[in-house]
Write a protein that holds these residues in place. Structure first.
Motif, mmCIF file in Angstrom:
data_model
loop_
_atom_site.group_PDB
_atom_site.id
_atom_site.type_symbol
_atom_site.label_atom_id
_atom_site.label_comp_id
_atom_site.label_asym_id
_atom_site.label_seq_id
_atom_site.Cartn_x
_atom_site.Cartn_y
_atom_site.Cartn_z
ATOM 1 N N ASN A 38 0.842 -1.194 0.000
ATOM 2 C CA ASN A 38 0.000 0.000 0.000
ATOM 3 C C ASN A 38 0.873 1.239 0.000
ATOM 4 N N THR A 39 0.417 2.269 -0.686
ATOM 5 C CA THR A 39 1.118 3.550 -0.672
ATOM 6 C C THR A 39 0.122 4.630 -0.275
ATOM 7 N N ARG A 40 0.645 5.644 0.410
ATOM 8 C CA ARG A 40 -0.203 6.777 0.772
ATOM 9 C C ARG A 40 0.648 8.036 0.859
ATOM 10 N N CYS B 93 4.479 7.198 1.793
ATOM 11 C CA CYS B 93 4.685 6.109 2.743
ATOM 12 C C CYS B 93 4.348 4.825 2.012
ATOM 13 N N GLU C 23 3.719 0.978 2.593
ATOM 14 C CA GLU C 23 3.437 0.024 3.658
ATOM 15 C C GLU C 23 3.662 -1.381 3.130
ATOM 16 N N LYS D 206 11.068 -7.926 0.779
ATOM 17 C CA LYS D 206 11.053 -6.619 1.420
ATOM 18 C C LYS D 206 12.404 -5.928 1.259
ATOM 19 N N GLU E 287 4.745 10.153 12.516
ATOM 20 C CA GLU E 287 4.516 10.674 11.175
ATOM 21 C C GLU E 287 4.290 12.178 11.161
ATOM 22 N N CYS F 153 13.161 4.024 7.021
ATOM 23 C CA CYS F 153 12.173 2.994 7.368
ATOM 24 C C CYS F 153 11.675 3.237 8.783
ATOM 25 N N SER F 154 10.480 2.750 9.052
ATOM 26 C CA SER F 154 9.975 2.798 10.423
ATOM 27 C C SER F 154 10.699 1.712 11.222
ATOM 28 N N HIS G 67 7.919 -2.069 8.627
ATOM 29 C CA HIS G 67 6.736 -2.260 7.790
ATOM 30 C C HIS G 67 6.386 -1.033 6.956
ATOM 31 N N ARG G 68 7.060 0.080 7.209
ATOM 32 C CA ARG G 68 6.789 1.288 6.433
ATOM 33 C C ARG G 68 8.098 1.923 5.995
ATOM 34 N N TYR H 99 9.493 5.530 4.233
ATOM 35 C CA TYR H 99 9.113 6.909 3.942
ATOM 36 C C TYR H 99 10.128 7.513 2.985
#
Length: 170
Positions: free
Chosen positions: A4-6, A14, A16, A30, A121, A134-135, A139-140, A142
Motif C-alpha cells: 500500500n502507498t499513501r 509512505c 506500507e 522486502k 509521522e 524505514c519505520s 513495515h513502512r 518513507y
C-alpha cells in the motif's frame, strides 16, 4: 503480497509493506523492494547516510565516515559525493536500514540529526530535506522529496510496488 502507498504531507510517500516477514521469501522481497526504492531515489547522486547509535559492525563503517555526538546520541555520518549501486545495495540490505536506524538524506554535509529520525509521522511533515527512512517496525518506508511533485513521486513508487505485486501473484 499487497503493498500500500499513501501520501505524507505535500511531497512524501509512505510505502506500507506486508507485516508477515517471518517467511524468508517475504523478508528477501522486502529487502529487494527497499533496495530498489533506494536505488531509484539516490543512484548517482550526492547523499549523506546517517546512522543513529551505531553498533560496532554498522554498515556505515564500510564507507568513509565520521562519528558525531549531538544531543546525547552518537551518529555515524557518511558523506557520499556519488552513490553507486554497490553502496546503495549494502545500505538497503543492512539491518540498520530495516530497523529505522539509518537514513539517507540528499546532498552532503547534512547534520540536522534530530529531524532525520522522527518519532512519529507528524514530525515527518516538518522535514525540509529529501529523506529516505524505514519505520523501526520494518513495515513502512518513507520517501520525502520536497522538490519533486507528489504525482511524480507516487508514480515512481507505484511502478516498483506494481512490479513486486505482479511477480508475487504469479
Amino acid at each position: 503480497m499487497k503493498i500500500n502507498t499513501r501520501k505524507i504531507g505535500d511531497a512524501g510517500v509512505c510505502i506500507e509493506l506486508p507485516m508477515y516477514a517471518a517467511t524468508p521469501t517475504v523478508k528477501l522481497w522486502k529487502e529487494r523492494i527497499l533496495t530498489d526504492l533506494l536505488l531509484m531515489a539516490f543512484s548517482n547522486r550526492a547523499a549523506t547516510l546517517v546512522t543513529v547509535d551505531p553498533a560496532p559492525h554498522a554498515i556505515g563503517y564500510h564507507f568513509p565516515y565520521q562519528l558525531v555526538v549531538s544531543g546525547g546520541k552518537s551518529y555515524l555520518v557518511n558523506n557520499m559525493e556519488t552513490c553507486d549501486y554497490h553502496a546503495l545495495v549494502k545500505a538497503g540490505e543492512s539491518p540498520e536500514m530495516c530497523l529505522g536506524l539509518l537514513t539517507v538524506v540528499a546532498g552532503t554535509d547534512n547534520y540536522q540529526f534530530k529531524s532525520y529520525f522522527p518519532k512519529n509521522e507528524d514530525e515527518l511533515l516538518h522535514i525540509k530535506d529529501e529523506l529516505f527512512i524505514c519505520s523501526p517496525d520494518d513495515h513502512r518506508v518513507y520517501w520525502l522529496h520536497p522538490n519533486r511533485p507528489y504525482a511524480g513521486l507516487f508514480e515512481a513508487v507505484n511502478d516498483i510496488a506494481n512490479f513486486y505485486e505482479g511477480v508475487a501473484n504469479f
